[in-house]
Design a protein around this motif. Structure first.
Motif, PDB file in Angstrom:
ATOM      1  N   ASP A  32       1.022  -1.240  -0.043  1.00  0.00           N
ATOM      2  CA  ASP A  32       0.099   0.156  -0.046  1.00  0.00           C
ATOM      3  C   ASP A  32       1.014   1.251   0.168  1.00  0.00           C
ATOM      4  O   ASP A  32       2.091   1.274   0.327  1.00  0.00           O
ATOM      5  CB  ASP A  32      -1.096  -0.013   1.122  1.00  0.00           C
ATOM      6  CG  ASP A  32      -2.226   0.804   1.006  1.00  0.00           C
ATOM      7  OD1 ASP A  32      -2.129   1.549   0.139  1.00  0.00           O
ATOM      8  OD2 ASP A  32      -2.923   0.771   1.931  1.00  0.00           O
ATOM      9  N   SER A  63      -2.085  12.139   7.857  1.00  0.00           N
ATOM     10  CA  SER A  63      -2.134  11.828   9.109  1.00  0.00           C
ATOM     11  C   SER A  63      -3.180  10.946   9.571  1.00  0.00           C
ATOM     12  O   SER A  63      -3.070  10.384  10.550  1.00  0.00           O
ATOM     13  CB  SER A  63      -2.424  13.313   9.878  1.00  0.00           C
ATOM     14  OG  SER A  63      -1.231  14.305   9.743  1.00  0.00           O
ATOM     15  N   ASP A  64      -3.991  10.882   8.812  1.00  0.00           N
ATOM     16  CA  ASP A  64      -5.283   9.742   8.881  1.00  0.00           C
ATOM     17  C   ASP A  64      -4.796   8.438   8.141  1.00  0.00           C
ATOM     18  O   ASP A  64      -4.879   8.482   7.094  1.00  0.00           O
ATOM     19  CB  ASP A  64      -6.775  10.280   8.538  1.00  0.00           C
ATOM     20  CG  ASP A  64      -7.445   9.447   8.639  1.00  0.00           C
ATOM     21  OD1 ASP A  64      -7.562   8.294   9.389  1.00  0.00           O
ATOM     22  OD2 ASP A  64      -8.540   9.359   7.671  1.00  0.00           O
ATOM     23  N   PHE A  65      -4.553   7.492   9.255  1.00  0.00           N
ATOM     24  CA  PHE A  65      -4.155   6.293   8.411  1.00  0.00           C
ATOM     25  C   PHE A  65      -5.283   5.002   8.814  1.00  0.00           C
ATOM     26  O   PHE A  65      -5.021   3.960   8.426  1.00  0.00           O
ATOM     27  CB  PHE A  65      -2.791   5.660   9.098  1.00  0.00           C
ATOM     28  CG  PHE A  65      -1.803   6.748   9.175  1.00  0.00           C
ATOM     29  CD1 PHE A  65      -1.143   6.855   7.845  1.00  0.00           C
ATOM     30  CD2 PHE A  65      -1.360   7.217  10.380  1.00  0.00           C
ATOM     31  CE1 PHE A  65      -0.104   7.749   8.021  1.00  0.00           C
ATOM     32  CE2 PHE A  65      -0.443   8.311  10.304  1.00  0.00           C
ATOM     33  CZ  PHE A  65       0.319   8.527   9.060  1.00  0.00           C
ATOM     34  N   SER A  66      -6.330   5.753   9.142  1.00  0.00           N
ATOM     35  CA  SER A  66      -7.558   4.706   9.595  1.00  0.00           C
ATOM     36  C   SER A  66      -7.854   3.555   8.544  1.00  0.00           C
ATOM     37  O   SER A  66      -8.058   2.639   8.678  1.00  0.00           O
ATOM     38  CB  SER A  66      -8.562   5.383  10.251  1.00  0.00           C
ATOM     39  OG  SER A  66      -8.943   6.178   9.243  1.00  0.00           O
ATOM     40  N   ALA A  67      -7.972   4.529   7.099  1.00  0.00           N
ATOM     41  CA  ALA A  67      -8.344   3.305   6.200  1.00  0.00           C
ATOM     42  C   ALA A  67      -7.285   2.141   5.807  1.00  0.00           C
ATOM     43  O   ALA A  67      -7.444   1.310   5.505  1.00  0.00           O
ATOM     44  CB  ALA A  67      -8.737   4.300   5.056  1.00  0.00           C
ATOM     45  N   ALA A 123      -7.427  -0.495   8.429  1.00  0.00           N
ATOM     46  CA  ALA A 123      -8.408  -1.003   8.163  1.00  0.00           C
ATOM     47  C   ALA A 123      -8.166  -2.171   7.304  1.00  0.00           C
ATOM     48  O   ALA A 123      -8.668  -3.405   7.325  1.00  0.00           O
ATOM     49  CB  ALA A 123      -9.810  -0.461   7.857  1.00  0.00           C
ATOM     50  N   LYS A 124      -7.382  -1.994   6.307  1.00  0.00           N
ATOM     51  CA  LYS A 124      -6.917  -2.889   5.075  1.00  0.00           C
ATOM     52  C   LYS A 124      -6.278  -4.187   5.518  1.00  0.00           C
ATOM     53  O   LYS A 124      -6.024  -5.068   4.987  1.00  0.00           O
ATOM     54  CB  LYS A 124      -6.466  -2.235   3.902  1.00  0.00           C
ATOM     55  CG  LYS A 124      -7.542  -1.520   3.127  1.00  0.00           C
ATOM     56  CD  LYS A 124      -6.874  -1.057   1.544  1.00  0.00           C
ATOM     57  CE  LYS A 124      -6.282   0.275   1.901  1.00  0.00           C
ATOM     58  NZ  LYS A 124      -5.798   0.716   0.454  1.00  0.00           N
ATOM     59  N   GLN A 151      -2.362   4.608  15.897  1.00  0.00           N
ATOM     60  CA  GLN A 151      -3.442   4.255  15.302  1.00  0.00           C
ATOM     61  C   GLN A 151      -3.607   2.952  15.088  1.00  0.00           C
ATOM     62  O   GLN A 151      -4.925   2.433  15.080  1.00  0.00           O
ATOM     63  CB  GLN A 151      -3.504   5.161  13.996  1.00  0.00           C
ATOM     64  CG  GLN A 151      -3.792   6.820  14.183  1.00  0.00           C
ATOM     65  CD  GLN A 151      -3.983   7.600  12.929  1.00  0.00           C
ATOM     66  OE1 GLN A 151      -4.552   7.245  11.800  1.00  0.00           O
ATOM     67  NE2 GLN A 151      -3.201   8.793  13.052  1.00  0.00           N
TER      68      GLN A 151
END
Lengths: 397, 341
Positions: A224, A231-235, A238-239, A263
């Motif tokens: 990936d 800064s937002d690594f949530s997605a 989730a993978k 995170q």
């Protein structure tokens, strides 16, 4: 037929004219380049070296680390009474790595035109090295990067030939990748590794190299990519399947790795271990306990390292350490060239002295000598470190 | 300043159909199938979208009252994040807070909102008010100038270093598991952001709908000269609007720092653009539109990162901006400009 013949003759004549015109236009440029390289410079008591680094822009965090380390060297050098007649002045140029390589080229052109400037530290990124090589070569300037790690920069053909001009005080990706892959497969016995690059040349090169070795050894990998400004690594998190054992993040921004690790923990995936590269070697900033990192084995006992760490509130900012060594190599080369020329020197003479560098010990933890290609003659093996609960990095391999 | 209920309903119905098609595709036909993954991304998108919505409100309020695109707003948000970080550091940092965590978080929000609010007041007073009667391009250029001024001031004063809030260390790594341990996870921090953003938005709506100031604000937005003739001081109303919009930006900055941890002097640039996109998608000038736009941008970004790749998330978000502009130039809940003939 006659018309074709006339057209052909006309075309040939035009080509000859064009070639002549171009030749005559280039001739002064070559002569100028040559004259810049061999122009005599009076050394005086204050010698000038340039530093090309991302002082602003998305990579300014690491760029400023490099600047601080280089300035730290210059400060120490100038403070030494023995150097009172051979002090160094560092001229900075902002390359804004990650925005546009044109900034690096502009810096190189301004350094080229600065007749007092004798050698350069930087630039930081491999793509910047490629873009600005012609300007440095035209100015006859030697330039030493503390972070451009693309393997092909020194092979003399793939990304252009810069031999005799370009050197680096950092081991290349070809040396780091196998060390990382070996540790993952042979010591940690990982079978499933997730790889995330940060979309920069440095990161993609390392990620490609490690992924290739892992795949050849039968390890399952998934790839990936995230932006250096993310800064937002949530997605992205989730993978990542929970069954993966490790995540390889060859990034350059330790605070980003810290945020990613937090995170990851918050998403309940703390069992998956992180594995970083030398770009993340920042004790006290990246502090996710249990994570791994590959880095050159710097010497923590060196008084200069201790002094720097103390002066910066315990934060070593070790990504910038090779820039200290680059400034050191430049300074010593300028000093030797000035001495050999009895107070006068040329950029060409300084370049010759860079190649002759022979530091028996360095802050990098190994001697610094150069090959003609611009690479260091290495025992420069990478070490593997693990982050401890107190945030320190302990060498484990 | 919103579209008629019928127009809004039509737009929302269209949006609902699109979302439904997307959900069916994402859950049943995409290579990464399943409800859990989809819902996880949706929750993450709502958290992100709540922050964008707060930023978008600042853009929308200022545009609504002044018809000015305040491009410095993203940097006001950045300064809010830095003020919050300053308060956090002042009280011992995330690992050793000197005061109870709840009080510390409250202090961070209050100080950041006040600081950003006063910064907004100063920007309005010195950079925009002198240009009130100038051609519209002048305040726009002034806004860009203020944005660069703020960014470079922070670079000079605080340096280029990233600062980490370490918000999870401060509050908690724990959260709520929906559907068991393998189900959807929402951290307490995420819940705090959603609830906090919701409260601020409700507060703003109450301010605009049910207070004297809100009435004055709507009057100035509708017709500044007529409002002045009715005894309203437009300068005062505009100044307070800047204060409120900037304070919301400051709160968004602290929320961003707590959840996503790292801040630096350029953190407001992209967030500002996303907030602006949200405001435009929702219908710039419309408060409910800004909220809806913020949530949509957050959701789309999260889904794009999850189902496609991090590389293309911004491409998708800004692609949607272009799409909305082409199909409905005034945004989902915005009012089409009236033409006088």
């Amino acid at each position: 037929m006659k018309k074709v013949m006339v057209a052909a003759v006309f075309a040939v004549a035009l080509s000859i004219l064009a070639a002549t015109a171009l030749g005559s236009a280039n001739a002064p440029a070559r002569a100028k380049a040559s004259s810049l390289a061999t122009a005599s410079v009076t050394c005086g008591k204050l010698r000038t070296i340039g530093m090309a680094a991302p002082i602003t822009g998305p990579a300014s965090d690491i760029g400023n680390q490099q600047v601080r380390w280089a300035k730290f060297f210059v400060k120490r050098w100038n403070a030494n009474k023995a150097n009172r007649n051979q002090k160094i002045k560092l001229v900075l140029g902002d390359t804004q790595l990650g925005v546009d390589t044109a900034f690096a080229v502009k810096v190189a052109q301004s350094f080229k035109s600065n007749s007092k400037l004798l050698a350069v530290v930087g630039p930081a990124g491999s793509q910047e090295v490629v873009a600005s090589t012609s300007a440095y070569k035209a100015g006859g300037l030697g330039f030493i990067s503390g972070s451009a790690t693309r393997v092909t920069l020194t092979d003399g053909h793939t990304d252009g030939n810069r031999r005799g001009y370009f050197y680096r005080t950092v081991p290349n990706d070809g040396q780091q990748g196998p060390t990382v892959a070996n540790y993952m497969t042979k010591t940690l016995k990982w079978k499933r590794v997730y790889i995330i690059d940060d979309q920069e040349t440095y990161s993609q090169g390392l990620a490609d190299g490690v992924q290739k070795i892992l795949n050849n050894r039968g390890v399952t990998t998934k790839r990936d990519s995230i932006s250096q400004t993310a800064s937002d690594f949530s997605a992205a998190i989730a993978k990542i399947p929970s069954s993966y054992q490790g995540i390889y993040i060859p990034w350059q921004l330790a605070p980003q790795a810290q945020a990613f690790g937090q995170q990851l923990q918050a998403a309940g995936k703390s069992k998956i271990k992180l594995f970083g590269s030398d770009g993340l070697f920042a004790p006290g900033v990246w502090k996710i306990a249990g994570s791994y990192d590959s880095a050159f084995p710097y010497n923590p006992a060196d008084p200069a390292v201790k002094a720097y760490v103390k002066a910066h509130g315990g934060n070593g900012e070790f990504f910038g350490l090779p820039s200290y060594v680059a400034a050191q190599v430049d300074t010593l080369a300028v000093t030797r060239a000035c001495k050999a020329g009895h107070g006068k020197t040329t950029r060409a003479a300084v370049r010759k002295q860079i190649l002759k560098t022979n530091l028996a010990s360095s802050l990098l933890g190994f001697p610094v000598r150069f090959q003609k290609s611009g690479e260091m003659k290495l025992p420069a093996a990478f070490g593997i470190f693990q982050i401890q609960k107190n945030g320190s990095f302990k060498r484990i391999g | 300043m919103i579209s008629t209920p019928r127009q809004a309903l039509g737009n929302l119905a269209g949006l609902g159909v699109l979302l439904l098609i997307w959900v069916v595709y994402a859950v049943y036909f995409s290579p990464t199938q399943g409800w859990t993954f989809f819902l996880q991304l949706t929750v993450d998108g709502i958290i992100l979208g709540s922050i964008y919505a707060l930023i978008a409100l600042g853009y929308s309020m200022v545009y609504g009252i002044l018809k000015l695109l305040n491009f410095a707003h993203g940097d006001v948000y950045m300064i809010g994040a830095f003020i919050g970080f300053g308060v956090l550091t002042l009280f011992g940092g995330p690992l050793n807070p000197a005061i109870p965590v709840a009080l510390l978080v409250l202090c961070m929000f209050v100080v950041a909102m006040l600081g950003s609010g006063f910064l907004g007041l100063a920007i309005e007073r010195f950079a925009y008010r002198p240009l009130r009667d100038a051609p519209r391009i002048a305040p726009l250029i002034s806004a860009l100038g203020v944005a660069f001024f703020l960014e470079n001031s922070v670079l000079l004063l605080l340096g280029a270093n990233y600062r980490n809030y370490d918000g999870y260390d401060l509050i908690s790594y724990n959260g709520i598991h929906l559907g068991g341990s393998a189900g959807v996870f929402v951290s307490y921090l995420g819940v705090m952001v959603i609830v906090g953003a919701l409260l601020l938005m409700v507060g703003l709506i109450a301010l605009v709908r049910w207070t004297q100031f809100g009435k004055a604000m709507r009057a100035v937005s509708f017709d500044r000269e007529a409002a002045a003739m009715m005894g309203i001081d437009p300068d005062r109303v505009i100044a307070i609007t800047f204060f409120v919009g900037s304070a919301l930006g400051g709160a968004a900055g602290v929320m961003f720092g707590l959840v996503y941890s790292q801040i630096y002097y350029l953190v407001g640039f992209l967030a500002g653009l996303k907030g602006f996109t949200a405001a435009v998608v929702g219908g710039i000038g419309s408060i409910p539109g800004a909220m809806l736009g913020g949530l949509l941008v957050g959701l789309v970004e999260s889904w794009a990162k999850g189902y496609l790749n991090g590389n293309v998330a911004d491409l998708v978000v800004f692609g949607i901006l272009i799409g909305v502009m082409l199909i409905r130039p005034s945004g989902l809940l915005g009012t089409p400009a009236l033409k006088k003939v």
